[in-house]
Design a protein around this motif. Structure first.
Motif, short mmCIF file in Angstrom:
data_model
loop_
_atom_site.label_atom_id
_atom_site.label_comp_id
_atom_site.label_asym_id
_atom_site.label_seq_id
_atom_site.Cartn_x
_atom_site.Cartn_y
_atom_site.Cartn_z
N VAL A 131 29.99 42.49 37.74
CA VAL A 131 31.08 43.00 38.47
C VAL A 131 30.75 43.46 39.73
O VAL A 131 31.40 43.23 40.86
CB VAL A 131 31.66 44.02 37.68
N ALA A 132 29.64 44.25 40.15
CA ALA A 132 29.25 44.73 41.24
C ALA A 132 29.13 43.72 42.21
O ALA A 132 29.21 43.62 43.60
CB ALA A 132 27.99 45.68 41.37
N ALA A 133 28.32 42.60 41.69
CA ALA A 133 28.14 41.46 42.61
C ALA A 133 29.29 40.52 43.22
O ALA A 133 29.44 40.34 44.09
CB ALA A 133 27.24 40.25 41.76
N LYS B 268 35.86 34.64 33.86
CA LYS B 268 36.78 35.59 33.83
C LYS B 268 36.50 37.17 34.30
O LYS B 268 37.42 37.78 34.76
CB LYS B 268 37.02 36.00 32.10
N TYR B 269 35.18 37.38 34.44
CA TYR B 269 34.56 38.58 35.12
C TYR B 269 35.18 38.37 36.68
O TYR B 269 35.77 39.36 37.36
CB TYR B 269 33.26 38.78 35.07
N TYR B 270 35.12 37.13 37.18
CA TYR B 270 35.45 36.85 38.62
C TYR B 270 36.83 37.21 38.76
O TYR B 270 37.37 37.79 39.77
CB TYR B 270 34.86 35.34 38.97
N HIS B 271 37.71 36.68 37.79
CA HIS B 271 39.07 36.83 37.89
C HIS B 271 39.28 37.88 37.81
O HIS B 271 40.23 38.52 38.62
CB HIS B 271 39.70 35.85 36.84
N LYS B 272 38.84 38.83 36.95
CA LYS B 272 39.31 40.17 36.94
C LYS B 272 39.12 41.18 37.96
O LYS B 272 39.86 41.89 38.37
CB LYS B 272 38.73 40.86 35.54
N CYS B 273 38.17 40.68 38.75
CA CYS B 273 37.55 41.54 39.80
C CYS B 273 38.50 41.46 40.82
O CYS B 273 38.92 42.23 41.70
CB CYS B 273 36.05 41.13 40.18
N ASN C 91 42.92 43.49 42.94
CA ASN C 91 43.37 43.73 44.16
C ASN C 91 44.36 42.88 44.69
O ASN C 91 45.16 43.30 45.52
CB ASN C 91 42.16 43.17 44.92
N LEU C 92 44.90 41.56 44.30
CA LEU C 92 45.83 40.70 44.47
C LEU C 92 47.22 41.73 43.77
O LEU C 92 48.33 41.56 44.54
CB LEU C 92 45.69 39.41 44.09
N MET C 93 46.94 42.24 42.71
CA MET C 93 48.28 42.85 42.23
C MET C 93 48.63 44.08 43.00
O MET C 93 49.71 44.30 43.26
CB MET C 93 47.63 43.08 40.47
N THR C 94 47.50 44.82 43.39
CA THR C 94 47.77 46.10 44.29
C THR C 94 48.54 45.56 45.52
O THR C 94 49.21 46.27 46.18
CB THR C 94 46.54 46.57 44.55
N SER C 95 48.02 44.56 45.99
CA SER C 95 48.59 43.87 47.43
C SER C 95 49.98 43.82 47.35
O SER C 95 50.62 43.90 48.29
CB SER C 95 47.65 42.64 47.71
N ALA D 247 47.03 35.79 39.12
CA ALA D 247 47.62 36.93 40.10
C ALA D 247 49.16 36.73 40.21
O ALA D 247 49.85 37.78 40.07
CB ALA D 247 46.98 36.57 41.66
N LEU D 248 49.60 35.55 40.18
CA LEU D 248 51.04 35.26 40.14
C LEU D 248 51.58 35.67 38.90
O LEU D 248 52.87 36.14 38.58
CB LEU D 248 51.42 33.85 40.53
N SER D 249 50.86 35.45 37.92
CA SER D 249 51.44 35.99 36.55
C SER D 249 51.57 37.21 36.23
O SER D 249 52.19 37.96 35.43
CB SER D 249 50.69 35.36 35.42
N SER D 250 50.67 37.98 37.13
CA SER D 250 50.50 39.48 36.88
C SER D 250 51.69 40.25 37.55
O SER D 250 51.99 41.46 37.08
CB SER D 250 48.96 40.17 37.32
N ILE D 251 52.13 39.52 38.70
CA ILE D 251 53.23 40.60 39.24
C ILE D 251 54.58 40.28 38.73
O ILE D 251 54.79 39.21 38.41
CB ILE D 251 53.09 40.21 40.94
N ASP D 252 55.40 41.26 38.70
CA ASP D 252 56.72 41.06 38.10
C ASP D 252 57.86 40.46 39.10
O ASP D 252 58.69 41.17 39.68
CB ASP D 252 57.43 42.59 37.67
#
Length: 771
Positions: A206-208, A235-240, A244-248, A301-306
C-alpha cells in the motif's frame, strides 16, 4: 533550646503524659521537633497561642510548659540508654555470624575453582568426540536431502508417466497428483503461507502504491505473480486510488457550490481523464497489461460516487427534464469520446481494434459510464409524450371565426412537424438512436392527439355552419374554406412522409451500421464491445436496460435493412388518411347540401298521385310534350354552375390537394387514377351522389299514375341531358329505373328478367303492375 534525639514517637511512649487540659501541648506537637527546619520561636508562639484559659496567666503557663519539656527530655534519655545497652549486648552474636558467612564464602570460591577445572578437563577429553558427532549430523542431513531428491525424482517419474497416459487417452479432464494422500493438506498449507505472505507485504505494498514507487511496485508485482496472487495485487492498487477519486468528487461539489451538476460532472470527468493518463504511464512500467487495470480503477471510482442521486435532484429542479438529461448526456458523451480516443492511441499500436473492442474491462467501464443515465432512458417514452403533449397544447387550432380557424389549422402543420423533428433530434442526442422504439410510440400518441383535436375543430366548424341550406356566395366561401382544410390534410400527409424518411435515415445513420460489422471500425466513437453479442446489442445495452427493448430495436433495424418495413409511421399516415377522407366528406356535404334539399321531399310530391297535368290534359299526352319539374331544373341549373365554382379551388398545381384527394377518397368515386383535373373528380362525385340520392328517393314513392310515370321519366331525361352536357354518364341504377318506368305493362315482365329484383319489385309496386 531543647534537643530531642532518637525518640521513637511511633510507639506512643509518653503519650499518656503528654495529654493535658486547658490548651496544653499534645503528642501531635512532638513531630515538629523532628523537622530539619524546626523554628523554636514559631513553636513557642504556637504553644502560647493555643492557651485559651484566661484564669491561667502566661508565667504560670510557661512554667508548666517548661516542666513538661523537662519530663519529656528525661524520658527520651531513658529510652536512648536502654537502646544502647541492648546494642552492646547483641554485638558479640553479630560478629560470630559475620565470621561464619565469611568462611562459607571462602568454601564456595574453592568449589567454583574446582568446577571450572573439571569443565576444562571435560572439554579437552571430549573435543574429538564432539567433532565426530558434528560430522555424523552433517552426513545425516546429506542423506536426508538425497532421500528427498530421490523421492522427488520418483514423483516426477510418476507425474511424467501420468502425463503420457493422459496424452495417450486424450482425457483432458484428468488431474495429476490429486491422489497423493496429503495433497489437500499441502494445498491448504500452501494457501495459508500465501495468505501470511500477503498479509505481511500488504502494508509495504500500500505504501508503494501511495508513494508511486516504481521499483517497490515492480518488486511486489514479481512476488505476487510468483504466488499467483496478481488479482489481489490489483485490488490493493484499486483501493489505494479509489479512495482519492471518491474524495475528489466531494471536493468538486464543495468547491463549486454555486455551479450546476453539469459543471461538477465536467470537472470530475476531466480529473478522471488526467488520472487515466498518469496511471497508464505509471502502470505501464509496473504491470504487463496496464489498460484493463486502469479501466477497472475508473469503473470502481464511478461506481463508488452517488451520481444517480445527484442527477435525480438536478432533474427535480428542472422543468425541461429532457433538455436537462440531454445536457448531462453530452457531458458523458464527451468523456466517453475523449477516453476512447486516448485509449485508442495508447494501445492501438500493439493491440488490434477488435481485441480492444472485446476487452471486458472496457465494456464494464462503458456500462458504468451510462449506468446513472440508463434508468431515465427507460422512462423516455413517457417523458417524450409529456413534452410533445405540452408543445401540442401550445399550438392553437380553434377560433370564433371559421376563416381564422382554417388559417390556424393550415399554420399548425409546420409547427406540428417542427416539434416532431425536434423530438427526432432529441432522441438522437439523448440515446444515440437507441430510443427510437420509444420515440415512435410517443410520436404516434402525439399525432393521434393532434388528429383528435383536428376532428374537434371540424365538429365546431360544422356546428357554426349548421342551418345554412341555401347555396349562395357564403356557402361557396365555406366550400373554399373546406378545400383549404383538405389542403391542410394533404400537407399533413406530405409532411408525415417526409418525417418518415428522415426518421428512417436517422435510424440508418445512427444505429443501423452497428448491425453490419464489416471491416474494423475506424471511428473512435464506434468502438465495439459486443463479444458474442451483436455490436448493435452491445451499443443498445449502454442505453437500454430491458432485453425486450433491445430485441425490439434489433428487430426494427433488421426489417429496415431488409426492406420489410418501408415506413415506420404507417399508423400515423393511416390516421391522416382517415382524417383526409373525413374532411373530403365534410366538403362534399357542403356542396351536396343544396341538392339534397331539392330531393328530400321527392317521394311526397302530390303529382305522383295526379291523373293528369292540371286536369286539362289527358293521360295519353306524349311524353315530349311534358316539361321537367322545378325541382329537377333547379338541380340541373346547380350542377351546370358547379364547374365554374370548382375550378378555382381545384387547380392541378396544388400538390397538397392532389395528395389529400389521393389518400382521402371522395364519396361515390371508385378507386382509380386521378383525372387530369381534380374538378372533374369533384363533379363526378357530386353527380354520382345526386343520382344515388335521386334513385333512393324515387324508390320511396308509394304510387305512380300513368301521367306521373311519364312526368318522372321526363325529369330523369332532363337530368341525363344535363349530365351529358357535363360529360358525365347516367348511373346504372338510374338507367334501370328509367327503363322500368318507360316499359309498357305488357313487356314489363320480360324486361325485368335482366333487372335487379329490388328495382323491379319497387317500380312494379309503384305502377301497380303484377309480376
Amino acid at each position: 533550646m531543647f534537643v530531642l534525639v532518637g525518640v521513637d514517637l511511633r510507639e506512643g511512649k509518653g503519650e499518656a503524659d503528654s495529654t493535658h487540659k486547658g490548651g496544653m501541648i499534645t503528642s501531635s506537637d512532638y513531630s515538629k521537633f523532628l523537622d530539619d527546619n524546626f523554628d523554636v520561636k514559631e513553636w513557642v508562639n504556637t504553644a502560647f497561642s493555643s492557651q485559651k484559659d484566661p484564669a491561667v496567666n502566661k508565667d504560670q503557663y510557661a512554667t508548666t510548659l517548661v516542666m513538661k519539656l523537662q519530663m519529656f527530655i528525661q524520658e527520651v534519655n531513658n529510652v536512648i540508654e536502654e537502646s544502647s545497652q541492648q546494642a552492646v549486648q547483641n554485638l558479640p552474636r553479630v560478629m560470630r555470624e559475620l565470621d561464619a558467612v565469611k568462611q562459607e564464602s571462602s568454601l564456595l570460591q574453592d568449589q567454583m575453582k574446582m568446577v571450572k577445572q573439571d569443565i576444562q578437563k571435560v572439554e579437552q577429553d571430549t573435543s574429538q568426540s564432539m567433532q565426530m558427532l558434528l560430522q555424523l549430523d552433517s552426513i545425516k542431513s546429506r542423506l536426508t536431502a538425497a532421500a528427498e531428491g530421490l523421492q522427488e525424482a520418483d514423483n516426477w517419474t510418476t507425474l511424467s508417466a501420468d502425463v503420457e497416459e493422459v496424452f495417450q487417452s486424450n482425457d483432458t479432464d484428468a488431474q495429476m497428483l490429486v491422489d497423493t494422500p496429503d495433497y489437500v493438506e499441502r494445498c491448504g498449507h500452501l494457501e495459508t503461507l500465501k495468505n501470511r505472505l500477503e498479509a505481511m507485504l500488504s502494508p509495504q505494498l500500500v505504501a508503494a502504491f501511495n508513494s508511486q514507487s516504481i521499483e517497490a511496485a515492480q518488486k511486489f508485482t514479481r512476488i505476487f505473480a510468483d504466488i499467483d496472487r496478481l488479482p489481489a495485487l490489483y485490488k490493493y492498487y484499486h483501493k489505494c486510488h479509489k479512495t482519492n477519486l471518491m474524495t475528489s468528487w466531494t471536493t468538486v461539489m464543495e468547491a463549486k457550490t454555486e455551479g450546476s451538476l453539469t459543471d461538477w460532472m465536467s470537472e470530475y470527468y476531466d480529473l478522471l481523464l488526467t488520472t487515466w493518463h498518469n496511471q497508464i504511464k505509471w502502470c505501464s512500467q509496473v504491470f504487463a497489461d496496464p489498460v484493463p487495470i486502469v479501466c477497472d480503477l475508473i469503473t470502481e471510482a464511478l461506481s463508488s460516487i452517488d451520481l444517480a442521486s445527484s442527477i435525480s435532484k438536478h432533474l427535480s429542479q428542472r422543468r425541461d427534464n429532457l433538455v436537462a438529461l440531454t445536457e448531462l448526456k453530452e457531458v458523458i458523451l464527451r468523456f466517453r469520446t475523449h477516453f476512447l480516443y486516448t485509449k485508442f492511441h495508447i494501445v492501438c499500436l500493439s493491440v488490434t481494434v477488435e481485441k480492444l473492442e472485446h476487452t471486458r474491462s472496457l465494456e464494464k467501464l462503458m456500462m458504468m459510464i451510462y449506468a446513472p443515465y440508463r434508468p431515465y432512458i427507460a422512462k423516455y417514452k413517457s417523458m417524450e409524450e409529456a413534452t410533445l403533449g405540452s408543445d401540442l397544447n401550445n399550438v392553437r387550432l380553434d377560433d370564433a371565426e371559421v376563416f381564422e380557424t382554417v388559417q390556424l389549422l393550415a399554420a399548425s402543420v409546420n409547427k406540428l412537424f417542427n416539434i416532431a423533428k425536434e423530438a427526432n433530434e432529441r432522441c438522437q442526442r439523448l440515446s444515440n438512436g437507441c430510443g427510437y422504439e420509444f420515440l415512435l410510440d410517443a410520436l404516434k400518441t402525439y399525432f393521434i392527439s393532434y388528429c383528435r383535436e383536428f376532428r374537434r375543430v371540424m365538429v365546431n366548424i360544422k356546428e357554426k355552419c349548421k342551418g345554412s341550406h341555401k347555396q349562395d356566395a357564403e356557402d361557396w366561401t365555406l366550400f373554399q374554406q373546406s378545400l383549404r382544410i383538405i389542403q391542410t390534410c394533404g400537407d399533413l400527409i406530405m409532411h408525415v412522409d417526409e418525417l418518415d424518411g428522415n426518421i428512417i435515415s436517422s435510424i440508418m445513420h445512427t444505429i443501423a451500421h452497428y448491425s453490419n460489422p464489416g471491416s474494423p471500425v475506424k471511428e473512435v466513437g464506434k468502438i465495439r464491445l459486443a463479444g458474442k453479442r451483436s455490436v448493435l446489442h452491445a451499443q443498445a445495452s449502454l442505453f437500454l436496460s430491458s432485453s425486450e427493448d433491445i430485441a425490439n430495436l434489433e428487430n426494427l433495424v433488421s426489417k429496415l435493412e431488409e426492406g420489410e418495413t418501408p415506413s415506420v409511421l404507417t399508423d400515423i399516415k393511416k390516421e391522416f388518411c382517415r382524417l383526409s377522407e373525413e374532411v373530403h366528406r365534410f366538403s362534399f356535404d357542403i356542396v351536396f347540401a343544396q341538392l339534397k334539399d331539392y330531393l328530400i321531399d321527392l317521394a311526397n310530391m302530390e303529382i305522383w298521385m295526379s291523373k293528369s297535368a292540371g286536369g286539362a290534359l289527358t293521360s295519353d299526352l306524349p311524353t315530349f310534350s311534358l316539361s321537367p319539374q322545378e325541382y329537377i331544373t333547379k338541380i340541373g341549373q346547380y350542377m351546370m354552375t358547379l364547374p365554374q365554382h370548382l375550378e378555382p379551388f381545384t387547380m392541378q398545381d396544388n400538390p397538397a390537394v392532389i395528395v389529400a384527394l389521393k389518400h382521402g377518397k371522395l364519396p361515390y368515386t371508385d378507386e382509380m387514377e386521378l383525372p387530369e383535373h381534380t374538378a372533374d373528380l369533384w363533379l363526378e362525385s357530386i353527380a354520382h351522389g345526386t343520382m344515388h340520392f335521386y334513385c333512393e328517393e324515387i324508390l320511396k314513392i308509394h304510387e305512380l299514375t300513368t301521367h306521373a310515370t311519364k312526368q318522372l321519366t321526363t325529369d330523369i331525361d332532363y337530368l341525363c341531358n344535363v349530365l351529358d352536357d357535363l360529360g358525365l354518364h347516367m348511373s346504372e341504377t338510374l338507367k334501370n329505373i328509367d327503363t322500368l318506368l318507360k316499359t309498357s305493362t305488357e313487356d314489363y315482365h320480360d324486361v325485368t328478367e335482366n333487372m335487379p329484383q329490388r328495382l323491379a319489385h319497387a317500380i312494379s309496386s309503384m305502377r301497380r303492375i303484377d309480376l
